[in-house]
Write an enzyme that holds these catalytic residues in place. Sequence first.
Site, PDB file in Angstrom:
ATOM      1  N   LYS A  14      28.418 -16.465  26.948  1.00 62.96           N
ATOM      2  CA  LYS A  14      29.363 -16.117  27.839  1.00 62.96           C
ATOM      3  C   LYS A  14      29.528 -16.701  28.648  1.00 62.96           C
ATOM      4  O   LYS A  14      30.920 -17.012  29.181  1.00 62.96           O
ATOM      5  CB  LYS A  14      29.279 -14.581  28.080  1.00 62.96           C
ATOM      6  CG  LYS A  14      28.902 -13.275  27.450  1.00 62.96           C
ATOM      7  CD  LYS A  14      28.791 -11.928  27.565  1.00 62.96           C
ATOM      8  CE  LYS A  14      27.452 -11.433  27.777  1.00 62.96           C
ATOM      9  NZ  LYS A  14      26.360 -11.221  27.412  1.00 62.96           N
ATOM     10  N   ARG A  89      28.653  -2.751  30.707  1.00 60.93           N
ATOM     11  CA  ARG A  89      27.768  -2.999  29.574  1.00 60.93           C
ATOM     12  C   ARG A  89      27.409  -1.887  29.520  1.00 60.93           C
ATOM     13  O   ARG A  89      26.460  -1.254  28.717  1.00 60.93           O
ATOM     14  CB  ARG A  89      26.480  -3.485  30.104  1.00 60.93           C
ATOM     15  CG  ARG A  89      26.426  -4.727  30.310  1.00 60.93           C
ATOM     16  CD  ARG A  89      24.868  -5.299  31.173  1.00 60.93           C
ATOM     17  NE  ARG A  89      23.793  -6.376  30.669  1.00 60.93           N
ATOM     18  CZ  ARG A  89      24.188  -7.877  31.702  1.00 60.93           C
ATOM     19  NH1 ARG A  89      25.598  -7.963  31.944  1.00 60.93           N
ATOM     20  NH2 ARG A  89      23.406  -9.056  30.636  1.00 60.93           N
ATOM     21  N   ARG A 128      17.610 -21.759  26.824  1.00 67.83           N
ATOM     22  CA  ARG A 128      18.352 -22.078  28.138  1.00 67.83           C
ATOM     23  C   ARG A 128      16.651 -21.722  28.823  1.00 67.83           C
ATOM     24  O   ARG A 128      17.093 -22.095  30.550  1.00 67.83           O
ATOM     25  CB  ARG A 128      19.667 -20.449  27.471  1.00 67.83           C
ATOM     26  CG  ARG A 128      20.239 -20.209  29.679  1.00 67.83           C
ATOM     27  CD  ARG A 128      21.109 -19.698  29.349  1.00 67.83           C
ATOM     28  NE  ARG A 128      20.617 -18.212  29.540  1.00 67.83           N
ATOM     29  CZ  ARG A 128      21.416 -16.940  29.303  1.00 67.83           C
ATOM     30  NH1 ARG A 128      22.510 -17.430  29.413  1.00 67.83           N
ATOM     31  NH2 ARG A 128      20.470 -15.191  29.293  1.00 67.83           N
ATOM     32  N   ARG A 134      15.495 -19.519  34.866  1.00 64.28           N
ATOM     33  CA  ARG A 134      15.282 -17.530  34.418  1.00 64.28           C
ATOM     34  C   ARG A 134      14.493 -17.110  34.350  1.00 64.28           C
ATOM     35  O   ARG A 134      13.619 -17.292  32.856  1.00 64.28           O
ATOM     36  CB  ARG A 134      17.137 -16.789  33.755  1.00 64.28           C
ATOM     37  CG  ARG A 134      18.265 -17.481  35.117  1.00 64.28           C
ATOM     38  CD  ARG A 134      19.112 -16.685  33.934  1.00 64.28           C
ATOM     39  NE  ARG A 134      18.914 -15.418  33.166  1.00 64.28           N
ATOM     40  CZ  ARG A 134      20.341 -14.557  32.533  1.00 64.28           C
ATOM     41  NH1 ARG A 134      21.228 -15.345  32.796  1.00 64.28           N
ATOM     42  NH2 ARG A 134      19.848 -13.871  32.687  1.00 64.28           N
ATOM     43  N   ARG A 146      15.981  -6.734  26.316  1.00 66.31           N
ATOM     44  CA  ARG A 146      17.200  -6.901  26.720  1.00 66.31           C
ATOM     45  C   ARG A 146      17.991  -6.982  25.438  1.00 66.31           C
ATOM     46  O   ARG A 146      19.365  -5.891  25.598  1.00 66.31           O
ATOM     47  CB  ARG A 146      17.209  -8.541  28.061  1.00 66.31           C
ATOM     48  CG  ARG A 146      17.243  -8.282  28.938  1.00 66.31           C
ATOM     49  CD  ARG A 146      17.070 -10.024  29.420  1.00 66.31           C
ATOM     50  NE  ARG A 146      18.442 -10.252  29.339  1.00 66.31           N
ATOM     51  CZ  ARG A 146      18.709 -11.341  29.087  1.00 66.31           C
ATOM     52  NH1 ARG A 146      16.687 -12.804  28.932  1.00 66.31           N
ATOM     53  NH2 ARG A 146      19.281 -12.431  29.646  1.00 66.31           N
TER      54      ARG A 146
HETATM   55  P1  AMP Z   1      23.122 -11.593  32.639  1.00 65.17           P
HETATM   56  O1  AMP Z   1      23.640 -12.817  33.539  1.00 65.17           O
HETATM   57  O2  AMP Z   1      24.365 -11.089  32.461  1.00 65.17           O
HETATM   58  O3  AMP Z   1      22.162 -12.071  31.433  1.00 65.17           O
HETATM   59  O4  AMP Z   1      22.233  -9.962  33.261  1.00 65.17           O
HETATM   60  C1  AMP Z   1      20.815 -10.517  33.755  1.00 65.17           C
HETATM   61  C2  AMP Z   1      20.360  -9.151  33.650  1.00 65.17           C
HETATM   62  O5  AMP Z   1      21.108  -8.896  35.330  1.00 65.17           O
HETATM   63  C3  AMP Z   1      20.306  -8.456  32.972  1.00 65.17           C
HETATM   64  O6  AMP Z   1      19.576  -8.139  32.180  1.00 65.17           O
HETATM   65  C4  AMP Z   1      21.125  -6.587  33.948  1.00 65.17           C
HETATM   66  O7  AMP Z   1      19.095  -6.647  34.384  1.00 65.17           O
HETATM   67  C5  AMP Z   1      21.279  -7.330  35.765  1.00 65.17           C
HETATM   68  N1  AMP Z   1      22.689  -6.997  35.286  1.00 65.17           N
HETATM   69  C6  AMP Z   1      23.735  -8.025  35.064  1.00 65.17           C
HETATM   70  N2  AMP Z   1      24.926  -6.970  34.487  1.00 65.17           N
HETATM   71  C7  AMP Z   1      24.916  -5.818  34.455  1.00 65.17           C
HETATM   72  C8  AMP Z   1      25.805  -4.985  34.484  1.00 65.17           C
HETATM   73  N3  AMP Z   1      26.913  -4.578  34.121  1.00 65.17           N
HETATM   74  N4  AMP Z   1      25.226  -3.139  34.123  1.00 65.17           N
HETATM   75  C9  AMP Z   1      23.667  -3.529  34.948  1.00 65.17           C
HETATM   76  N5  AMP Z   1      22.902  -4.355  35.084  1.00 65.17           N
HETATM   77  C10 AMP Z   1      23.365  -6.088  35.117  1.00 65.17           C
END
Ligand code: AMP
Length: 190
Positions: A14, A89, A128, A134, A146
């Site tokens: 994404k 989400r 990654r 991360r 996740r």
């Molecule tokens: P990402 O960078 O999109 O993979 O997000 C990393 C982490 O941030 C996720 O595993 C969640 O813990 C948190 N996170 C990101 N976006 C959301 C969302 N829309 N709702 C809840 N938690 C989020």
Amino acid sequence: MLNIVLFGPPGAGKGTQSERLIDEFGLVHLSTGDIFRSNIKGQTELGKLAKSYMDQGKLVPDSVTIDLLRAEVLKHNKPKGFIFDGFPRTNAQAEALDVFLDSIDTSITLMLSLDVEEEELKKRLIKRAEVSGRADDADPKIIDNRIAVYHKETSPVKSFYEQQRKLVSIEGMGSVDEITARLFTSIKSI
Ligand code: AMP
């Protein structure tokens, strides 16, 4: 406005694809994950709260995430549109997004959902981790969490947009360029 939800499990690409879409279509990239990470870096209260969930591979609570998203959208003056990356989400987030966008006289145009096989996702996340630093990419247990959270809480969001006839599934396997080409084709055929 052109408002796109770029959807898919962790590791679907994404973030990478968002960068290409904003260049091609002049959109604003809004990634809730990126915003949480920059708050963690800045050691803000929001960052501390978000970290306690992210470190376990859990979702940050809806109320916090929705408030944050609304505030971010409102920072932009007359944008051409947004790419929502990693948001919504949950169904509650999707419903709140619809209500909020309606209040500013716009709506989601399209949800592009990247389909990627689970083994490939895990491979991409581990790769990654070598460059992203991360913590949630480096630990196989957090990755599994996740992906489980994705299946339980996030994948139902697809039906939400399917009911609105806005869902387009995109083959997310193959090279980055091939996937970009598929996304461009879908957007240009609107
Ligand atoms: P990402 O960078 O999109 O993979 O997000 C990393 C982490 O941030 C996720 O595993 C969640 O813990 C948190 N996170 C990101 N976006 C959301 C969302 N829309 N709702 C809840 N938690 C989020």
